[in-house]
Scaffold this active site. Structure first.
Site, PDB file in Angstrom:
ATOM      1  N   GLY A  47       0.786  -1.242   0.000  1.00  0.00           N
ATOM      2  CA  GLY A  47       0.000   0.000   0.000  1.00  0.00           C
ATOM      3  C   GLY A  47       0.808   1.276   0.000  1.00  0.00           C
ATOM      4  CD  GLU A 101       1.870   0.343   7.096  1.00  0.00           C
ATOM      5  OE1 GLU A 101       2.092   0.321   5.884  1.00  0.00           O
ATOM      6  OE2 GLU A 101       1.567  -0.673   7.762  1.00  0.00           O
ATOM      7  CG  ASP A 102      -0.673   1.494   3.611  1.00  0.00           C
ATOM      8  OD1 ASP A 102      -0.337   1.049   4.735  1.00  0.00           O
ATOM      9  OD2 ASP A 102      -1.240   0.774   2.765  1.00  0.00           O
ATOM     10  CG  ASP A 105      -7.280  -0.874  11.074  1.00  0.00           C
ATOM     11  OD1 ASP A 105      -8.012  -0.125  11.735  1.00  0.00           O
ATOM     12  OD2 ASP A 105      -7.692  -1.899  10.506  1.00  0.00           O
ATOM     13  CG  PHE A 154     -11.824  -0.916   3.971  1.00  0.00           C
ATOM     14  CD1 PHE A 154     -10.928  -1.644   4.737  1.00  0.00           C
ATOM     15  CD2 PHE A 154     -11.655  -0.895   2.585  1.00  0.00           C
ATOM     16  CE1 PHE A 154      -9.889  -2.354   4.146  1.00  0.00           C
ATOM     17  CE2 PHE A 154     -10.620  -1.600   1.987  1.00  0.00           C
ATOM     18  CZ  PHE A 154      -9.737  -2.326   2.764  1.00  0.00           C
ATOM     19  CB  VAL A 155      -9.763   4.722   3.258  1.00  0.00           C
ATOM     20  CG1 VAL A 155     -10.706   5.516   4.150  1.00  0.00           C
ATOM     21  CG2 VAL A 155      -8.493   4.335   4.018  1.00  0.00           C
ATOM     22  CG  ASP A 161      -5.422  -3.578  -1.555  1.00  0.00           C
ATOM     23  OD1 ASP A 161      -5.069  -3.144  -0.433  1.00  0.00           O
ATOM     24  OD2 ASP A 161      -5.600  -4.783  -1.790  1.00  0.00           O
ATOM     25  NE  ARG A 167      -2.298  -2.672  -4.402  1.00  0.00           N
ATOM     26  CZ  ARG A 167      -2.214  -2.929  -3.103  1.00  0.00           C
ATOM     27  NH1 ARG A 167      -2.070  -1.945  -2.246  1.00  0.00           N
ATOM     28  NH2 ARG A 167      -2.280  -4.168  -2.648  1.00  0.00           N
TER      29      ARG A 167
HETATM   30  P1  5GP Z   1      -2.897  -2.950  11.237  1.00  0.00           P
HETATM   31  O1  5GP Z   1      -1.870  -4.039  11.419  1.00  0.00           O
HETATM   32  O2  5GP Z   1      -2.492  -1.638  11.831  1.00  0.00           O
HETATM   33  O3  5GP Z   1      -4.260  -3.395  11.710  1.00  0.00           O
HETATM   34  O4  5GP Z   1      -3.125  -2.766   9.701  1.00  0.00           O
HETATM   35  C1  5GP Z   1      -2.229  -2.187   8.868  1.00  0.00           C
HETATM   36  C2  5GP Z   1      -2.482  -2.656   7.466  1.00  0.00           C
HETATM   37  O5  5GP Z   1      -3.861  -2.997   7.259  1.00  0.00           O
HETATM   38  C3  5GP Z   1      -2.196  -1.567   6.482  1.00  0.00           C
HETATM   39  O6  5GP Z   1      -0.871  -1.610   6.041  1.00  0.00           O
HETATM   40  C4  5GP Z   1      -3.163  -1.834   5.372  1.00  0.00           C
HETATM   41  O7  5GP Z   1      -2.593  -2.739   4.463  1.00  0.00           O
HETATM   42  C5  5GP Z   1      -4.331  -2.513   6.032  1.00  0.00           C
HETATM   43  N1  5GP Z   1      -5.463  -1.594   6.289  1.00  0.00           N
HETATM   44  C6  5GP Z   1      -5.926  -1.163   7.473  1.00  0.00           C
HETATM   45  N2  5GP Z   1      -6.991  -0.348   7.317  1.00  0.00           N
HETATM   46  C7  5GP Z   1      -7.188  -0.260   5.989  1.00  0.00           C
HETATM   47  C8  5GP Z   1      -8.140   0.480   5.188  1.00  0.00           C
HETATM   48  O8  5GP Z   1      -9.026   1.217   5.642  1.00  0.00           O
HETATM   49  N3  5GP Z   1      -8.009   0.318   3.836  1.00  0.00           N
HETATM   50  C9  5GP Z   1      -7.054  -0.469   3.267  1.00  0.00           C
HETATM   51  N4  5GP Z   1      -7.047  -0.538   1.946  1.00  0.00           N
HETATM   52  N5  5GP Z   1      -6.156  -1.161   3.982  1.00  0.00           N
HETATM   53  C10 5GP Z   1      -6.227  -1.051   5.335  1.00  0.00           C
END
Ligand code: 5GP
Length: 179
Positions: A47, A101-102, A105, A154-155, A161, A167
């Site tokens: 991402g 990081e993108d 969450d 969810f974005v 993606d 993307r």
């Molecule tokens: P975490 O480990 O913090 O829960 O999640 C991080 C990863 O989850 C991000 O790098 C991304 O790939 C994915 N992610 C979390 N929220 C979203 C969202 O709203 N949209 C998308 N496309 N990916 C997300």
């Protein structure tokens, strides 16, 4: 304007102009902090590729770029597992590392990757994320810099993606999870 081929886009949350403005501010701060120091930007694929491309070109001091491929998501639901699919293939002990990081969450991915990289003794380590969803955190992980805090949606777009699609969108949009 939203193209009618993209029916699952509910609304644009952050325009490309807004993204570029914030990247310029953050790149200026990074330039100031790391000027004259060995700087390695480590991106977490997939991402981050669009954000990394814009960020590294706005940083006005030499840097190197490397990527890790980490999987933690399936569809729109977070899985509890963080899988390092592709690790760095270099020693980071002579670099100041900025982990890019993108989106943060639950915080599981960065908590894990941050710990792995710190165990490799970089000169310093900071975390920059484009987006932060603080309401979903399951641990106490805090990025050093987040460009935008967003609600629990969810974005997609600007590198992010839904099942490998969207993307290419230049903006961040809310994905329509209905139907
Ligand atoms: P975490 O480990 O913090 O829960 O999640 C991080 C990863 O989850 C991000 O790098 C991304 O790939 C994915 N992610 C979390 N929220 C979203 C969202 O709203 N949209 C998308 N496309 N990916 C997300």
């Amino acid at each position: 304007m939203i193209n009618s081929d993209y029916k699952k886009i509910k609304r644009v949350l952050i325009t490309n102009d807004e993204i570029q403005r914030r990247i310029s501010e953050v790149a200026a701060a990074i330039t100031e902090e790391y000027r004259g120091k060995p700087l390695l930007l480590v991106g977490i694929l997939s991402g981050v590729f669009v954000f990394m491309a814009d960020l590294c070109r706005k940083i006005q001091t030499p840097s190197e770029v490397a990527f890790m491929y980490v999987k933690s998501y399936c569809g729109t639901k977070s899985t509890a597992m963080v899988d390092i699919v592709m690790d760095l293939n270099r020693d980071i002990s002579n670099y100041h590392v900025v982990l890019v990081e993108d989106i943060v969450d639950t915080g599981r991915t960065l908590h894990e990757v941050d710990a792995i990289l710190r165990s490799r003794n970089p000169l310093s380590l900071k975390v920059v994320t484009l987006l932060d969803k603080p309401s979903k955190r399951v641990n106490d992980f805090q990025p050093d810099i987040s460009l935008f805090k967003i609600p629990d949606l969810f974005v997609i777009g600007y590198g992010l993606d839904f099942n490998e699609k969207y993307r290419e969108l230049p903006y961040i949009a809310e994905y329509d999870e209905s139907i």
